[in-house]
Enzyme design. Structure first.
Site, short mmCIF file in Angstrom:
data_model
loop_
_atom_site.label_atom_id
_atom_site.label_comp_id
_atom_site.label_asym_id
_atom_site.label_seq_id
_atom_site.Cartn_x
_atom_site.Cartn_y
_atom_site.Cartn_z
N ARG A 143 -5.52 -13.80 0.05
CA ARG A 143 -6.12 -12.18 -0.56
C ARG A 143 -7.25 -12.49 -1.20
O ARG A 143 -7.59 -13.65 -1.57
CB ARG A 143 -4.78 -11.79 -1.34
N ASP A 178 -13.61 -5.39 3.00
CA ASP A 178 -13.52 -5.04 1.15
C ASP A 178 -14.39 -6.99 1.18
O ASP A 178 -15.36 -7.17 0.65
CB ASP A 178 -12.21 -5.20 0.78
N ASP A 236 -6.95 4.23 7.24
CA ASP A 236 -5.47 3.87 8.12
C ASP A 236 -4.79 5.26 8.15
O ASP A 236 -4.55 4.69 9.73
CB ASP A 236 -4.51 4.10 6.83
N GLU A 281 -0.67 -7.38 8.86
CA GLU A 281 -1.45 -6.36 8.77
C GLU A 281 -2.44 -7.16 9.76
O GLU A 281 -3.75 -6.91 9.91
CB GLU A 281 -1.31 -6.45 7.21
N GLN A 287 -14.17 6.20 2.25
CA GLN A 287 -13.95 5.11 3.10
C GLN A 287 -14.91 5.26 4.57
O GLN A 287 -15.28 6.49 5.08
CB GLN A 287 -12.64 4.81 3.79
N TYR A 297 -8.86 -12.90 4.19
CA TYR A 297 -8.95 -11.24 3.41
C TYR A 297 -9.84 -11.08 4.72
O TYR A 297 -11.19 -11.14 4.26
CB TYR A 297 -8.97 -10.59 2.20
N TYR A 327 0.64 0.03 -7.04
CA TYR A 327 -1.09 -0.33 -7.05
C TYR A 327 -1.72 -0.48 -7.49
O TYR A 327 -1.35 0.48 -8.72
CB TYR A 327 -1.18 0.23 -5.40
N GLY A 331 -14.08 -0.41 4.25
CA GLY A 331 -12.59 -0.76 5.13
C GLY A 331 -12.21 -2.34 4.60
O GLY A 331 -12.01 -2.78 5.17
N TYR A 377 1.28 -1.37 0.13
CA TYR A 377 -0.04 0.10 -0.12
C TYR A 377 0.88 0.55 0.28
O TYR A 377 1.08 1.68 1.26
CB TYR A 377 -0.88 0.00 1.56
#
Ligand code: 9WN
Length: 471
Positions: free
Chosen positions: A231, A196, A59, A432, A132, A388, A106, A194, A52
């Site tokens: 992911r 996802d 964030d 994360e 977000q 995720y 990205y 947020g 990111y």
């Protein structure tokens, strides 16, 4: 109106094992600051170096809260930088792209979003075209509260400057994202939540058919830096991109997006944060000499809609409202607990949420050890410890629940969340996200909000134990 019972965090911390864990955490605090400094760019903090490499909206708010314990100036600059990318409509974009980041680092980048198509996009600031969760007013208030007394005036001046921008952000949600007229803000893309890839949206999301040729061929950069099992799947990515394309086709015009998007949700987590921030705006308005009354009225409206529209008695929990299908989604995910952030949540609802948090669904003990709070029901057939938002633990959702529980005097459970978060970081570093069963780390390393929010949990808890401290 107010919290159901008076929080007694100090006596809880003193009487539990948490006090020992907190005093032993100096090394972690130093490491956390290193993470934030490593990811600092000079004007904002990257969520992580590789996955990111731009500025993300919520964030930055989380990061500012944690950073403000050490460095108020950088914390203030973090939010100032983000608000330079605010749209003329008031929308704060989910991503402010950094021209200094390596090209193509990205995906989807500015060339895909093409926000210059919208007259509301900020000139010279490439951004995403969606938002977000609006945690910024709450973060700004916390940053201000952490300011040293000698910095009080500087901090107040900063807050005075930021206030109209925060108010505009909320006005945008109230006016342009209120398709039900209830006061609940609607999200138009899972990235806006947020969370996802949460199963909370599956019933709608899985039905979205991507017409052949609607999405141009693309290469995912996230898989260069993370394992595919962690992911979202390729099919989900196609859908993410398809929604983006639909929004881009109508130049991100809110009314047209609301009409066109096959994804349209009133999410309990997004709206609980919106409400919590609206309460922060009441306090900020008071501090800067503005009128708090409109924010009080807005908070009341959101509170009433949250309780009336998103609480589902049969499920005994808050459920996301799929506005396209007019269904309340029954999946038992962490978004259902966020209304703890509402200071006026009726006690019976607080109790129901706590029961669920204490149930085997959110306290998996299958392999002996367990960590809290997983993002999805451990007993669901598709619970996934790796993927995720479909099971693993994130420190930002832990932080939000910790805040909400304390607000309602549920200090024992709040303390367990802090202890578990500390243990996860001790075991696996500032990852994360984390496997709730064995605590192993996933996704990015040196992840900024993990560092920032652990700092806030530890230092808030510690200062509560020292008589005479502000918090
Ligand atoms: C898409 C940056 C962001 C977080 C989100 C998280 C993830 C992006 C992605 O990373 O989303 O916005 O590429 O997966 O889901 O909450 O803000 O940390």
């Amino acid at each position: 109106m107010g919290p159901v019972s008076k929080p007694d965090w100090t006596s809880h911390v003193l009487s539990s094992g948490l006090a020992a864990a907190l005093t032993a955490s100096d090394d972690l605090l130093a490491d956390a600051l290193d993470v934030l400094d490593t990811n600092w760019t000079g004007s904002y903090t990257r969520p992580s170096q590789q996955l990111y490499p731009h500025q993300w909206s919520w964030d930055s708010a989380f990061i500012a809260v944690g950073r403000s314990w050490h460095d108020a100036e950088r914390a203030r600059l973090e939010l100032e930088t983000l608000f330079q990318a605010q749209w003329r409509t008031g929308m704060v974009p989910s991503i402010a792209f950094d021209p200094a980041a390596p090209a193509g680092s990205y995906f989807p980048g500015p060339d895909v979003w093409q926000t210059e198509r919208s007259p509301a996009a900020p000139p010279g600031h490439p951004t995403s075209g969606i938002t977000q969760p609006p945690i910024h007013a709450r973060a700004a208030l916390e940053v201000h509260r952490h300011a040293h007394p000698e910095e009080g005036e500087v901090s107040l001046a900063w807050l005075r400057d930021l206030y109209p921008k925060l108010a505009a952000q909320h006005r945008h949600l109230a006016e342009a994202r209120n398709p039900t007229g209830t006061g609940l803000a609607a999200i138009v893309h899972p990235w806006e939540s947020g969370l996802d890839d949460s199963p909370a949206w599956d019933r709608d999301f899985d039905r979205i058919e991507v017409p052949a040729g609607a999405v141009l061929p693309y290469r995912r950069h996230d898989l260069d830096h993370a394992v595919p099992a962690d992911r979202p799947t390729d099919t989900d990515y196609d859908r993410f991109l398809y929604l983006l394309t639909l929004e881009r086709d109508v130049a991100y015009d809110d009314a047209r997006v609301l009409a066109a998007s096959p994804f349209l949700f009133a999410d309990p987590l997004f709206n609980a944060i919106y409400l919590w921030s609206e309460h922060a705006l009441v306090e900020i308005a008071d501090l800067v000499g503005a009128d708090p009354a409109p924010h009080r009225a807005a908070a009341l409206r959101i509170h009433e809609a949250l309780v009336l529209e998103l609480w589902v008695d049969a499920q005994r929990r808050f459920c996301p409202w799929d506005l396209r299908r007019d269904e309340r989604e029954p999946e038992d995910t962490i978004v259902s607990f966020a209304p703890l952030l509402d200071p006026d949540l009726p006690p019976a609802m607080v109790a129901a949420i706590c029961r669920e948090l204490e149930s085997p669904s959110f306290r998996a003990r299958r392999r002996g050890a367990h960590f809290i709070v997983p993002t999805y029901d451990d007993r669901a057939a598709d619970f996934d410890v790796d993927r995720y938002w479909r099971g693993p633990i994130w420190l930002n959702t832990n932080w939000l629940l910790w805040k909400g529980l304390r607000q309602h005097g549920r200090d024992a459970l709040a303390g367990e969340i802090v202890a578990s978060s500390l243990e996860l970081v001790r075991l696996s570093g500032f990852r994360e996200y984390f496997d709730p069963l064995d605590g192993s780390g996933h996704g990015s390393e040196q992840f900024s909000w993990s560092a920032a929010l652990l700092t806030d949990m530890v230092l808030t808890s510690r200062s509560a134990t020292i008589p005479g401290r502000r918090r």
